[in-house]
Write a protein that holds these residues in place. Structure first.
Motif, PDB file in Angstrom:
ATOM      1  N   ASP A  25       0.835  -1.205   0.000  1.00 44.09           N
ATOM      2  CA  ASP A  25       0.000   0.000   0.000  1.00 44.09           C
ATOM      3  C   ASP A  25       0.870   1.256   0.000  1.00 44.09           C
ATOM      4  O   ASP A  25       0.583   2.229  -0.703  1.00 44.09           O
ATOM      5  CB  ASP A  25      -0.922   0.005   1.223  1.00 44.09           C
ATOM      6  N   LYS A  26       1.927   1.237   0.804  1.00 44.02           N
ATOM      7  CA  LYS A  26       2.821   2.399   0.892  1.00 44.02           C
ATOM      8  C   LYS A  26       3.536   2.639  -0.434  1.00 44.02           C
ATOM      9  O   LYS A  26       3.661   3.776  -0.890  1.00 44.02           O
ATOM     10  CB  LYS A  26       3.844   2.177   2.001  1.00 44.02           C
ATOM     11  N   ALA A  27       4.010   1.561  -1.071  1.00 45.92           N
ATOM     12  CA  ALA A  27       4.723   1.703  -2.337  1.00 45.92           C
ATOM     13  C   ALA A  27       3.824   2.270  -3.430  1.00 45.92           C
ATOM     14  O   ALA A  27       4.273   3.016  -4.302  1.00 45.92           O
ATOM     15  CB  ALA A  27       5.284   0.347  -2.773  1.00 45.92           C
ATOM     16  N   LEU A  28       2.539   1.935  -3.378  1.00 42.39           N
ATOM     17  CA  LEU A  28       1.608   2.395  -4.405  1.00 42.39           C
ATOM     18  C   LEU A  28       1.048   3.785  -4.133  1.00 42.39           C
ATOM     19  O   LEU A  28       0.319   4.326  -4.954  1.00 42.39           O
ATOM     20  CB  LEU A  28       0.450   1.402  -4.541  1.00 42.39           C
ATOM     21  N   SER A  29       1.384   4.339  -2.971  1.00 44.54           N
ATOM     22  CA  SER A  29       0.852   5.659  -2.622  1.00 44.54           C
ATOM     23  C   SER A  29       1.758   6.791  -3.090  1.00 44.54           C
ATOM     24  O   SER A  29       1.479   7.951  -2.820  1.00 44.54           O
ATOM     25  CB  SER A  29       0.650   5.753  -1.104  1.00 44.54           C
ATOM     26  N   GLU A  31       3.861   9.273  -5.906  1.00 44.82           N
ATOM     27  CA  GLU A  31       3.372  10.074  -7.040  1.00 44.82           C
ATOM     28  C   GLU A  31       3.378   9.268  -8.333  1.00 44.82           C
ATOM     29  O   GLU A  31       2.475   9.386  -9.170  1.00 44.82           O
ATOM     30  CB  GLU A  31       4.244  11.316  -7.203  1.00 44.82           C
ATOM     31  N   HIS A  32       4.414   8.433  -8.510  1.00 42.65           N
ATOM     32  CA  HIS A  32       4.491   7.568  -9.699  1.00 42.65           C
ATOM     33  C   HIS A  32       4.563   6.116  -9.209  1.00 42.65           C
ATOM     34  O   HIS A  32       5.653   5.533  -9.117  1.00 42.65           O
ATOM     35  CB  HIS A  32       5.723   7.916 -10.538  1.00 42.65           C
ATOM     36  N   PRO A  33       3.432   5.531  -8.897  1.00 44.34           N
ATOM     37  CA  PRO A  33       3.419   4.190  -8.300  1.00 44.34           C
ATOM     38  C   PRO A  33       3.971   3.133  -9.250  1.00 44.34           C
ATOM     39  O   PRO A  33       3.734   3.187 -10.466  1.00 44.34           O
ATOM     40  CB  PRO A  33       1.937   3.945  -7.997  1.00 44.34           C
ATOM     41  N   PRO A  34       4.697   2.165  -8.717  1.00 51.20           N
ATOM     42  CA  PRO A  34       5.221   1.080  -9.556  1.00 51.20           C
ATOM     43  C   PRO A  34       4.123   0.106  -9.939  1.00 51.20           C
ATOM     44  O   PRO A  34       3.003   0.175  -9.439  1.00 51.20           O
ATOM     45  CB  PRO A  34       6.259   0.416  -8.631  1.00 51.20           C
ATOM     46  N   GLN A  35       4.467  -0.814 -10.830  1.00 50.19           N
ATOM     47  CA  GLN A  35       3.546  -1.863 -11.243  1.00 50.19           C
ATOM     48  C   GLN A  35       3.951  -3.167 -10.562  1.00 50.19           C
ATOM     49  O   GLN A  35       5.140  -3.462 -10.415  1.00 50.19           O
ATOM     50  CB  GLN A  35       3.573  -2.021 -12.767  1.00 50.19           C
ATOM     51  N   MET A  36       2.953  -3.971 -10.171  1.00 53.67           N
ATOM     52  CA  MET A  36       3.204  -5.206  -9.427  1.00 53.67           C
ATOM     53  C   MET A  36       3.057  -6.419 -10.335  1.00 53.67           C
ATOM     54  O   MET A  36       2.019  -6.612 -10.966  1.00 53.67           O
ATOM     55  CB  MET A  36       2.218  -5.320  -8.253  1.00 53.67           C
ATOM     56  N   PHE A  37       4.100  -7.226 -10.374  1.00 56.28           N
ATOM     57  CA  PHE A  37       4.076  -8.445 -11.170  1.00 56.28           C
ATOM     58  C   PHE A  37       4.381  -9.621 -10.253  1.00 56.28           C
ATOM     59  O   PHE A  37       5.334  -9.577  -9.468  1.00 56.28           O
ATOM     60  CB  PHE A  37       5.126  -8.383 -12.277  1.00 56.28           C
ATOM     61  N   PHE A  38       3.578 -10.695 -10.321  1.00 56.62           N
ATOM     62  CA  PHE A  38       3.844 -11.841  -9.455  1.00 56.62           C
ATOM     63  C   PHE A  38       3.967 -13.119 -10.264  1.00 56.62           C
ATOM     64  O   PHE A  38       3.354 -13.281 -11.320  1.00 56.62           O
ATOM     65  CB  PHE A  38       2.805 -11.974  -8.338  1.00 56.62           C
ATOM     66  N   GLN A  39       4.816 -14.030  -9.731  1.00 55.89           N
ATOM     67  CA  GLN A  39       5.218 -15.211 -10.475  1.00 55.89           C
ATOM     68  C   GLN A  39       5.575 -16.326  -9.479  1.00 55.89           C
ATOM     69  O   GLN A  39       5.812 -16.069  -8.288  1.00 55.89           O
ATOM     70  CB  GLN A  39       6.436 -14.866 -11.354  1.00 55.89           C
ATOM     71  N   GLN A 139      -4.044  -6.647  -2.485  1.00 57.70           N
ATOM     72  CA  GLN A 139      -4.672  -7.842  -1.957  1.00 57.70           C
ATOM     73  C   GLN A 139      -4.578  -9.006  -2.941  1.00 57.70           C
ATOM     74  O   GLN A 139      -4.470 -10.169  -2.539  1.00 57.70           O
ATOM     75  CB  GLN A 139      -6.139  -7.567  -1.625  1.00 57.70           C
ATOM     76  N   ALA A 140      -4.581  -8.707  -4.236  1.00 55.77           N
ATOM     77  CA  ALA A 140      -4.436  -9.765  -5.236  1.00 55.77           C
ATOM     78  C   ALA A 140      -3.070 -10.436  -5.114  1.00 55.77           C
ATOM     79  O   ALA A 140      -2.942 -11.652  -5.305  1.00 55.77           O
ATOM     80  CB  ALA A 140      -4.620  -9.188  -6.639  1.00 55.77           C
ATOM     81  N   VAL A 141      -2.047  -9.649  -4.802  1.00 56.71           N
ATOM     82  CA  VAL A 141      -0.701 -10.195  -4.610  1.00 56.71           C
ATOM     83  C   VAL A 141      -0.672 -11.097  -3.388  1.00 56.71           C
ATOM     84  O   VAL A 141      -0.136 -12.209  -3.422  1.00 56.71           O
ATOM     85  CB  VAL A 141       0.325  -9.056  -4.459  1.00 56.71           C
ATOM     86  N   ILE A 142      -1.254 -10.626  -2.289  1.00 50.77           N
ATOM     87  CA  ILE A 142      -1.285 -11.412  -1.057  1.00 50.77           C
ATOM     88  C   ILE A 142      -2.018 -12.728  -1.289  1.00 50.77           C
ATOM     89  O   ILE A 142      -1.572 -13.793  -0.862  1.00 50.77           O
ATOM     90  CB  ILE A 142      -1.957 -10.620   0.076  1.00 50.77           C
ATOM     91  N   ASN A 143      -3.144 -12.664  -1.967  1.00 47.80           N
ATOM     92  CA  ASN A 143      -3.919 -13.876  -2.238  1.00 47.80           C
ATOM     93  C   ASN A 143      -3.112 -14.870  -3.067  1.00 47.80           C
ATOM     94  O   ASN A 143      -3.172 -16.078  -2.842  1.00 47.80           O
ATOM     95  CB  ASN A 143      -5.222 -13.524  -2.954  1.00 47.80           C
ATOM     96  N   GLY A 182      14.436  -3.733  -1.517  1.00 48.99           N
ATOM     97  CA  GLY A 182      14.009  -2.513  -2.185  1.00 48.99           C
ATOM     98  C   GLY A 182      12.848  -1.869  -1.446  1.00 48.99           C
ATOM     99  O   GLY A 182      12.869  -1.733  -0.222  1.00 48.99           O
ATOM    100  N   LEU A 183      11.809  -1.503  -2.177  1.00 50.74           N
ATOM    101  CA  LEU A 183      10.644  -0.876  -1.564  1.00 50.74           C
ATOM    102  C   LEU A 183       9.860  -1.844  -0.688  1.00 50.74           C
ATOM    103  O   LEU A 183       8.990  -1.411   0.070  1.00 50.74           O
ATOM    104  CB  LEU A 183       9.713  -0.322  -2.656  1.00 50.74           C
ATOM    105  N   LEU A 184      10.167  -3.129  -0.781  1.00 49.34           N
ATOM    106  CA  LEU A 184       9.464  -4.129   0.020  1.00 49.34           C
ATOM    107  C   LEU A 184      10.428  -4.821   0.979  1.00 49.34           C
ATOM    108  O   LEU A 184      10.372  -6.020   1.190  1.00 49.34           O
ATOM    109  CB  LEU A 184       8.790  -5.159  -0.888  1.00 49.34           C
ATOM    110  N   ARG A 185      11.319  -4.054   1.576  1.00 53.01           N
ATOM    111  CA  ARG A 185      12.259  -4.627   2.548  1.00 53.01           C
ATOM    112  C   ARG A 185      11.488  -4.980   3.803  1.00 53.01           C
ATOM    113  O   ARG A 185      11.229  -4.135   4.663  1.00 53.01           O
ATOM    114  CB  ARG A 185      13.384  -3.642   2.865  1.00 53.01           C
ATOM    115  N   LEU A 186      11.132  -6.232   3.906  1.00 55.69           N
ATOM    116  CA  LEU A 186      10.249  -6.692   4.966  1.00 55.69           C
ATOM    117  C   LEU A 186      11.063  -7.295   6.108  1.00 55.69           C
ATOM    118  O   LEU A 186      11.777  -8.277   5.911  1.00 55.69           O
ATOM    119  CB  LEU A 186       9.271  -7.733   4.401  1.00 55.69           C
ATOM    120  N   LYS A 187      10.965  -6.668   7.282  1.00 55.40           N
ATOM    121  CA  LYS A 187      11.606  -7.195   8.483  1.00 55.40           C
ATOM    122  C   LYS A 187      10.550  -7.259   9.568  1.00 55.40           C
ATOM    123  O   LYS A 187      10.112  -6.229  10.078  1.00 55.40           O
ATOM    124  CB  LYS A 187      12.765  -6.306   8.919  1.00 55.40           C
TER     125      LYS A 187
END
Length: 226
Positions: A25-29, A31-39, A139-143, A182-187
């Protein structure tokens, strides 16, 4: 709090999902939000004793894959293990999401993911998800990354009842917490003094103080009859 406890594992996974959702949510908020690709990246099925080495290969192969995608702005991944079609074997695989700058969708869509994954993982590489796609909402990514969430825990319970050693080996070597960069550095550090999981956002000094000085129970008031 045992890492082998199904209920504790489920609770930790729920907290991990919440944190990743906040980061997306933070990454997409911006000014120029990135695009999410999942694989999804898969390997050849293996015996229970080979789970640890397959999980390690997934980690190393994913590192190589990221280096070949220089425009990636952030990523998060999770490793899961489930029983293969052959019930004696394990299917160890990796789900990931990557953030790309706006305007790079055509370049990413042109990638031959199966060929790229084979170069990164070698002879043990199997395939990638042919339905891999872009996501419009977090939420689509989480699912997607936890699409077997309920089913996997039920299967782990069944495996543990039938073969405790296989369950222990799977949990210790074949399941990985969410990690990112990167923008999703999850700790995520779940604090025993904070069952909400929000302690990760406290200043470190606050966490230390809470551990050193746990809340005191207020004594019950003493009333005297006049």
């Amino acid at each position: 709090r045992s890492k082998l406890c199904l209920e504790c594992r489920r609770w930790n996974a729920i907290e991990e999902r919440r944190v990743l959702l906040r980061l997306l949510d933070k990454a997409l908020s911006t000014e120029h939000p990135p695009q999410m690709f999942f694989q999804t990246l898969t390997l050849q099925d293996c015996t229970p004793d080979e789970v640890k080495s397959r999980a390690g290969l997934l980690v190393e192969g994913f590192k190589k894959l990221r280096r070949k995608l220089p425009y990636c702005q952030g990523w998060a991944r999770v490793i899961e293990t489930k029983t293969a079609d052959n019930p004696d074997l394990e299917n160890v695989h990796l789900h990931f999401v990557m953030l790309f700058p706006p305007g790079w969708a055509a370049d990413v869509d042109a990638i031959d993911w199966n060929s790229l994954w084979s170069k990164c993982a070698g002879d043990l590489a199997r395939s990638t998800d042919p339905l891999a796609r872009w996501a419009e909402v977090p939420q689509a990514v989480i699912n997607y990354m936890t699409k077997g969430f309920d089913w996997d825990y039920a299967e782990d319970g069944k495996v543990g009842a039938e073969n405790p050693q296989r369950y222990i080996h799977r949990v210790e070597n074949g399941h990985a917490r969410f990690s990112g960069g990167g923008l999703l550095r999850l700790k995520l550090n779940i604090d025993t003094a904070d069952p909400t999981g929000l302690s990760q956002f406290w200043p470190r000094s606050t966490i230390r103080n809470r551990r050193r000085h746990p809340p005191r129970e207020e004594p019950e008031p003493i009333f005297t009859e006049e």
